[in-house]
Design a protein around this motif. Structure first.
Motif, PDB file in Angstrom:
ATOM      1  N   ASP A 150       1.202  -1.161   0.035  1.00  9.55           N
ATOM      2  CA  ASP A 150       0.103   0.054  -0.282  1.00  9.55           C
ATOM      3  C   ASP A 150       0.729   1.148  -0.399  1.00  9.55           C
ATOM      4  O   ASP A 150       2.060   1.697  -0.001  1.00  9.55           O
ATOM      5  N   ALA A 151       0.656   2.221  -0.061  1.00  5.33           N
ATOM      6  CA  ALA A 151       0.948   3.437  -0.540  1.00  5.33           C
ATOM      7  C   ALA A 151       2.157   3.455   1.262  1.00  5.33           C
ATOM      8  O   ALA A 151       2.990   4.355   1.379  1.00  5.33           O
ATOM      9  N   ASP A 206      -1.668   6.128  -3.660  1.00  4.31           N
ATOM     10  CA  ASP A 206      -3.005   7.717  -4.241  1.00  4.31           C
ATOM     11  C   ASP A 206      -1.146   8.014  -3.092  1.00  4.31           C
ATOM     12  O   ASP A 206      -0.890   7.156  -1.634  1.00  4.31           O
ATOM     13  N   LEU A 207      -0.319   8.564  -3.792  1.00  9.88           N
ATOM     14  CA  LEU A 207       0.215   8.904  -3.713  1.00  9.88           C
ATOM     15  C   LEU A 207       0.657  10.958  -3.751  1.00  9.88           C
ATOM     16  O   LEU A 207       1.804  11.153  -3.722  1.00  9.88           O
ATOM     17  N   LYS A 208      -0.524  11.335  -3.970  1.00 11.01           N
ATOM     18  CA  LYS A 208      -0.413  12.770  -4.217  1.00 11.01           C
ATOM     19  C   LYS A 208       0.451  13.766  -2.935  1.00 11.01           C
ATOM     20  O   LYS A 208       0.464  13.393  -1.961  1.00 11.01           O
ATOM     21  N   GLY A 209       1.533  14.428  -3.630  1.00 14.44           N
ATOM     22  CA  GLY A 209       1.957  15.298  -3.258  1.00 14.44           C
ATOM     23  C   GLY A 209       3.332  14.797  -2.817  1.00 14.44           C
ATOM     24  O   GLY A 209       4.095  15.161  -2.281  1.00 14.44           O
ATOM     25  N   ALA A 210       4.428  12.847  -2.924  1.00 14.80           N
ATOM     26  CA  ALA A 210       4.685  12.555  -2.285  1.00 14.80           C
ATOM     27  C   ALA A 210       6.107  13.447  -2.773  1.00 14.80           C
ATOM     28  O   ALA A 210       5.687  13.123  -4.951  1.00 14.80           O
ATOM     29  N   ASP A 211       7.160  12.654  -2.548  1.00 12.56           N
ATOM     30  CA  ASP A 211       8.459  13.319  -3.048  1.00 12.56           C
ATOM     31  C   ASP A 211       9.856  12.041  -3.537  1.00 12.56           C
ATOM     32  O   ASP A 211       9.572  11.287  -2.672  1.00 12.56           O
ATOM     33  N   LEU A 212       9.559  11.889  -5.056  1.00 11.69           N
ATOM     34  CA  LEU A 212       9.787  10.631  -5.132  1.00 11.69           C
ATOM     35  C   LEU A 212      10.776  11.724  -6.650  1.00 11.69           C
ATOM     36  O   LEU A 212      11.091  10.292  -7.452  1.00 11.69           O
ATOM     37  N   SER A 213      11.589  12.051  -6.113  1.00  7.25           N
ATOM     38  CA  SER A 213      12.454  12.229  -7.050  1.00  7.25           C
ATOM     39  C   SER A 213      13.821  11.524  -6.727  1.00  7.25           C
ATOM     40  O   SER A 213      14.193  10.968  -6.450  1.00  7.25           O
ATOM     41  N   GLU A 214      13.928  10.851  -8.225  1.00 13.24           N
ATOM     42  CA  GLU A 214      14.835   9.867  -8.939  1.00 13.24           C
ATOM     43  C   GLU A 214      14.750   8.721  -8.706  1.00 13.24           C
ATOM     44  O   GLU A 214      14.983   7.294  -8.804  1.00 13.24           O
ATOM     45  N   ILE A 215      13.117   8.425  -8.475  1.00 11.10           N
ATOM     46  CA  ILE A 215      12.715   6.796  -8.716  1.00 11.10           C
ATOM     47  C   ILE A 215      13.129   6.040 -10.064  1.00 11.10           C
ATOM     48  O   ILE A 215      13.067   6.602 -10.839  1.00 11.10           O
TER      49      ILE A 215
END
Length: 123
Positions: free
Chosen positions: A2-3, A26-35
């Motif tokens: 899950d999220a 639902d990952l609204k607003g998450a920081d997923l830089s360089e994923i």
């Protein structure tokens, strides 16, 4: 996964989430830089207002995903499925994409649909 568990793994330093099925996450607003989402299914995911700076999206499916107001600057990849994805007000600076597909008739379609398979960088 899950999220909450996904974000815990990301916070712990995991960046490679290859071939995973995160359909509808639902990952609204998450920081997923360089994923790195190689060959992952993120169809219908809510990534609105998320940060995906320098994300690697090779063979990633984001069909019907919400990327509204997302920061996608510096993303790279090939064979990305963005069919019916909502890219309204997304930051698309300095992207490098080969063979993206967007079957919707959005105003951004011309920016991401490269049927010739060439590298295109948008500034």
């Amino acid at each position: 996964m899950d999220a909450e568990e996904f974000l815990e793994r990301y916070a712990a330093g995991t960046r490679q989430f290859h071939k995973g099925n995160r359909q509808g996450i639902d990952l609204k607003g998450a920081d997923l830089s360089e994923i790195d989402l190689f060959s992952a299914n993120w169809n219908g995911a809510d990534l609105s207002e998320a940060t995906l700076i320098r994300a690697k999206l090779n063979s990633t499916s984001l069909s019907r995903a919400s990327l509204t107001n997302a920061n996608l600057s510096g993303i790279e990849g090939s064979s990305i499925n963005l069919s019916w994805a909502d890219l309204s007000d997304a930051d698309l600076q300095q992207i490098a994409i080969k063979r993206a597909t967007n079957k919707s008739n959005t105003g951004l379609c011309f920016m991401i649909y490269f049927c010739g398979g060439f590298d295109q960088k948008l500034l």
